[in-house]
Motif scaffolding. Structure first.
Motif, PDB file in Angstrom:
ATOM      1  N   ILE A   1       0.862  -1.033   0.044  1.00 13.25           N
ATOM      2  CA  ILE A   1       0.192   0.128  -0.066  1.00 13.25           C
ATOM      3  C   ILE A   1       0.887   1.196  -0.025  1.00 13.25           C
ATOM      4  O   ILE A   1       1.636   1.476   0.968  1.00 13.25           O
ATOM      5  N   VAL A   2       0.892   1.847  -1.177  1.00 14.78           N
ATOM      6  CA  VAL A   2       1.747   3.132  -1.165  1.00 14.78           C
ATOM      7  C   VAL A   2       0.819   4.298  -1.238  1.00 14.78           C
ATOM      8  O   VAL A   2       0.070   4.828  -1.904  1.00 14.78           O
ATOM      9  N   ASP A   3       0.599   5.102  -0.047  1.00 17.32           N
ATOM     10  CA  ASP A   3      -0.507   6.195   0.301  1.00 17.32           C
ATOM     11  C   ASP A   3       0.299   7.007   1.028  1.00 17.32           C
ATOM     12  O   ASP A   3       0.722   6.504   2.316  1.00 17.32           O
ATOM     13  N   ASP A   4       0.076   8.191   0.779  1.00 14.26           N
ATOM     14  CA  ASP A   4       0.690   9.316   1.843  1.00 14.26           C
ATOM     15  C   ASP A   4      -0.326   9.907   3.052  1.00 14.26           C
ATOM     16  O   ASP A   4       0.276  10.444   3.968  1.00 14.26           O
ATOM     17  N   GLU A   5      -1.404   9.197   2.991  1.00 10.63           N
ATOM     18  CA  GLU A   5      -2.361   9.706   3.943  1.00 10.63           C
ATOM     19  C   GLU A   5      -2.440   8.609   4.935  1.00 10.63           C
ATOM     20  O   GLU A   5      -2.985   7.505   4.711  1.00 10.63           O
ATOM     21  N   VAL A   6      -2.247   8.923   6.229  1.00 10.24           N
ATOM     22  CA  VAL A   6      -2.056   7.927   7.241  1.00 10.24           C
ATOM     23  C   VAL A   6      -3.423   7.038   7.452  1.00 10.24           C
ATOM     24  O   VAL A   6      -3.545   6.235   7.749  1.00 10.24           O
ATOM     25  N   GLY A   7      -4.412   8.173   7.607  1.00  8.13           N
ATOM     26  CA  GLY A   7      -5.842   7.581   7.712  1.00  8.13           C
ATOM     27  C   GLY A   7      -6.154   6.527   6.739  1.00  8.13           C
ATOM     28  O   GLY A   7      -7.067   5.549   6.855  1.00  8.13           O
ATOM     29  N   MET A   8      -5.943   6.878   5.445  1.00  9.85           N
ATOM     30  CA  MET A   8      -6.329   5.902   4.139  1.00  9.85           C
ATOM     31  C   MET A   8      -5.462   4.543   4.398  1.00  9.85           C
ATOM     32  O   MET A   8      -6.017   3.520   4.078  1.00  9.85           O
ATOM     33  N   ARG A   9      -3.988   4.812   4.618  1.00  6.47           N
ATOM     34  CA  ARG A   9      -3.292   3.395   5.028  1.00  6.47           C
ATOM     35  C   ARG A   9      -3.788   2.515   5.904  1.00  6.47           C
ATOM     36  O   ARG A   9      -3.923   1.423   5.701  1.00  6.47           O
ATOM     37  N   ASP A  10      -4.337   3.183   7.073  1.00  8.09           N
ATOM     38  CA  ASP A  10      -4.570   2.535   8.185  1.00  8.09           C
ATOM     39  C   ASP A  10      -5.898   1.637   7.889  1.00  8.09           C
ATOM     40  O   ASP A  10      -6.218   0.619   8.259  1.00  8.09           O
ATOM     41  N   ALA A  11      -6.929   2.366   7.045  1.00 10.42           N
ATOM     42  CA  ALA A  11      -8.102   1.823   6.734  1.00 10.42           C
ATOM     43  C   ALA A  11      -8.006   0.741   5.794  1.00 10.42           C
ATOM     44  O   ALA A  11      -8.573  -0.240   5.806  1.00 10.42           O
ATOM     45  N   LEU A  12      -7.099   1.086   4.711  1.00 10.50           N
ATOM     46  CA  LEU A  12      -6.513  -0.257   3.739  1.00 10.50           C
ATOM     47  C   LEU A  12      -6.211  -1.273   4.467  1.00 10.50           C
ATOM     48  O   LEU A  12      -6.286  -2.458   4.210  1.00 10.50           O
ATOM     49  N   VAL A  13      -5.245  -1.020   5.428  1.00 11.62           N
ATOM     50  CA  VAL A  13      -4.347  -2.165   6.305  1.00 11.62           C
ATOM     51  C   VAL A  13      -5.608  -3.134   6.850  1.00 11.62           C
ATOM     52  O   VAL A  13      -5.702  -4.188   7.162  1.00 11.62           O
ATOM     53  N   ALA A  14      -6.613  -2.090   7.514  1.00  7.91           N
ATOM     54  CA  ALA A  14      -7.851  -3.003   8.197  1.00  7.91           C
ATOM     55  C   ALA A  14      -8.645  -3.730   7.421  1.00  7.91           C
ATOM     56  O   ALA A  14      -8.806  -5.031   7.533  1.00  7.91           O
ATOM     57  N   LEU A  15      -8.757  -3.160   6.273  1.00 14.04           N
ATOM     58  CA  LEU A  15      -9.848  -3.900   5.166  1.00 14.04           C
ATOM     59  C   LEU A  15      -9.243  -5.005   4.702  1.00 14.04           C
ATOM     60  O   LEU A  15      -9.515  -6.257   4.439  1.00 14.04           O
ATOM     61  N   LEU A  16      -7.845  -4.897   4.143  1.00 12.17           N
ATOM     62  CA  LEU A  16      -7.042  -6.194   3.705  1.00 12.17           C
ATOM     63  C   LEU A  16      -6.773  -7.131   4.789  1.00 12.17           C
ATOM     64  O   LEU A  16      -7.098  -8.423   4.498  1.00 12.17           O
ATOM     65  N   THR A  17      -6.662  -6.770   5.661  1.00  9.76           N
ATOM     66  CA  THR A  17      -6.474  -7.800   7.054  1.00  9.76           C
ATOM     67  C   THR A  17      -7.642  -8.699   7.466  1.00  9.76           C
ATOM     68  O   THR A  17      -7.583  -9.712   7.409  1.00  9.76           O
ATOM     69  N   GLU A  18      -8.938  -7.993   7.208  1.00  8.09           N
ATOM     70  CA  GLU A  18      -9.936  -8.467   7.561  1.00  8.09           C
ATOM     71  C   GLU A  18     -10.475  -9.375   6.463  1.00  8.09           C
ATOM     72  O   GLU A  18     -11.085 -10.538   6.590  1.00  8.09           O
TER      73      GLU A  18
ATOM     74  N   PRO B   1       1.956  -1.550   4.581  1.00  5.31           N
ATOM     75  CA  PRO B   1       1.878  -0.152   4.316  1.00  5.31           C
ATOM     76  C   PRO B   1       3.103   0.856   4.094  1.00  5.31           C
ATOM     77  O   PRO B   1       4.066   0.575   5.023  1.00  5.31           O
ATOM     78  N   MET B   2       3.027   1.626   3.022  1.00 10.08           N
ATOM     79  CA  MET B   2       4.339   2.675   2.969  1.00 10.08           C
ATOM     80  C   MET B   2       3.641   3.984   2.718  1.00 10.08           C
ATOM     81  O   MET B   2       2.657   4.164   2.073  1.00 10.08           O
ATOM     82  N   GLU B   3       4.604   4.975   2.854  1.00 15.72           N
ATOM     83  CA  GLU B   3       4.250   6.175   2.561  1.00 15.72           C
ATOM     84  C   GLU B   3       4.647   6.979   1.482  1.00 15.72           C
ATOM     85  O   GLU B   3       3.903   7.876   0.825  1.00 15.72           O
ATOM     86  N   SER B   4       5.749   6.311   0.621  1.00  7.48           N
ATOM     87  CA  SER B   4       6.359   7.044  -0.504  1.00  7.48           C
ATOM     88  C   SER B   4       7.003   5.976  -1.521  1.00  7.48           C
ATOM     89  O   SER B   4       7.190   4.686  -0.966  1.00  7.48           O
ATOM     90  N   SER B   5       7.152   6.379  -2.630  1.00  3.81           N
ATOM     91  CA  SER B   5       7.986   5.647  -3.370  1.00  3.81           C
ATOM     92  C   SER B   5       9.280   5.148  -2.936  1.00  3.81           C
ATOM     93  O   SER B   5       9.699   3.841  -2.943  1.00  3.81           O
ATOM     94  N   ALA B   6      10.001   6.006  -2.026  1.00  8.06           N
ATOM     95  CA  ALA B   6      11.345   5.665  -1.429  1.00  8.06           C
ATOM     96  C   ALA B   6      11.213   4.466  -0.561  1.00  8.06           C
ATOM     97  O   ALA B   6      11.719   3.413  -0.650  1.00  8.06           O
ATOM     98  N   ASP B   7      10.131   4.456   0.211  1.00 10.23           N
ATOM     99  CA  ASP B   7       9.806   3.473   1.024  1.00 10.23           C
ATOM    100  C   ASP B   7       9.492   2.263   0.346  1.00 10.23           C
ATOM    101  O   ASP B   7      10.147   1.195   0.765  1.00 10.23           O
ATOM    102  N   PHE B   8       8.811   2.191  -0.613  1.00  7.10           N
ATOM    103  CA  PHE B   8       8.276   1.050  -1.560  1.00  7.10           C
ATOM    104  C   PHE B   8       9.670   0.412  -2.117  1.00  7.10           C
ATOM    105  O   PHE B   8       9.896  -0.909  -1.891  1.00  7.10           O
ATOM    106  N   LEU B   9      10.580   1.075  -2.674  1.00  3.41           N
ATOM    107  CA  LEU B   9      11.784   0.638  -3.074  1.00  3.41           C
ATOM    108  C   LEU B   9      12.682  -0.033  -2.125  1.00  3.41           C
ATOM    109  O   LEU B   9      13.409  -0.806  -2.641  1.00  3.41           O
ATOM    110  N   VAL B  10      12.737   0.436  -0.969  1.00  8.02           N
ATOM    111  CA  VAL B  10      13.414  -0.037  -0.007  1.00  8.02           C
ATOM    112  C   VAL B  10      13.035  -1.410   0.481  1.00  8.02           C
ATOM    113  O   VAL B  10      13.664  -2.563   0.443  1.00  8.02           O
TER     114      VAL B  10
END
Length: 242
Positions: free
Chosen positions: A8-25, A32-41
């Motif tokens: 999940i690459v999204d800079d909005e923490v609320g959206m990341r948290d919601a997606l994490v909960a939805l996918l886990t369920e 979850p990742m905040e940026s392209s740099a996070d993803f590449l690492v």
């Protein structure tokens, strides 16, 4: 059981948290990742099965990340955006994104689309599905009925649009499988004025619902007519009826 790893690459923490909960369920393993740099690492140590990318990342474009991914791999990509710009959608698909969904999206539709993309890539959906349907879903031939979110979709994730009256009728039948229900009971369920609409209202609704849920509406397998009695919703394959 191995769960599909979804980035999940999204800079909005609320959206990341919601997606994490939805996918886990829904039995995925979200990362979850905040940026392209996070993803590449993180990608160096995590073997993703699919990645969700927000189009409008802070200070960068999600399209650039998608292009970077596609240049180097065939990792499935689903784009998410709050912008209804048709050009962005076309560009995203042209550079290799597999699907595109506008925010705010229906959670059930997102899950269905993720599963459909995974299937197209030959990835086992058993990784993310504990059974053919979850406890909140009802299998209906080629369709799945999510009775919590009131959504009908195909196994490939395409949502079948139903009107409120059509869904209420379907839901009523699902609660009474293999039971002949008189028209007057169906009319009462949808709240119609019996003196004004009479039987024709139900006939029209039945016809419209059959067109959306039956493979061959003229020879319905599930939503059948019992002449002189009413309608019956057949859960098994007991032959067609008009």
């Amino acid at each position: 059981m191995n769960r599909a790893k979804i980035g999940i690459v999204d800079d909005e923490v609320g959206m990341r948290d919601a997606l994490v909960a939805l996918l886990t369920e829904n039995h995925f393993n979200p990362v979850p990742m905040e940026s392209s740099a996070d993803f590449l690492v993180i990608r160096k140590s995590v073997d993703f099965d699919l990645v969700l990318i927000d189009l409008q990342l802070k200070g960068e474009s999600g399209l650039e990340l998608a292009m970077n991914i596609r240049r180097n791999s065939d990792l499935p990509i689903v784009m998410l955006t709050g912008r209804g710009d048709e050009t962005d959608k076309i560009v995203g698909l042209e550079i290799g994104a597999d699907d595109y969904l506008l925010k705010p999206f229906n959670p059930r539709e997102l899950i269905a689309r993720i599963r459909a993309v995974l299937r197209r890539y030959g990835k086992s959906t058993a990784m993310s599905l504990p059974s053919p349907v979850s406890d909140q879903e009802t299998a209906l031939g080629r369709l799945v009925v999510d009775r919590v979110n009131k959504i009908v979709s195909t196994q490939d994730g395409i949502v079948v649009p139903l009107t409120n009256a059509e869904y209420r009728l379907l839901d009523f039948f699902l609660d009474r499988p293999n039971e002949v229900i008189p028209r007057v009971d169906l009319l009462a369920e949808i709240g119609s004025d019996l003196t004004r609409y009479m039987d024709r209202t139900i006939d029209v609704l039945i016809l419209r619902l059959r067109r959306k849920i039956e493979e061959n509406p003229s020879k319905p397998v599930h939503l059948q007519t019992r002449r002189g009695q009413g309608y019956i919703f057949v859960t098994g394959n007991e032959g067609s009826g008009y």
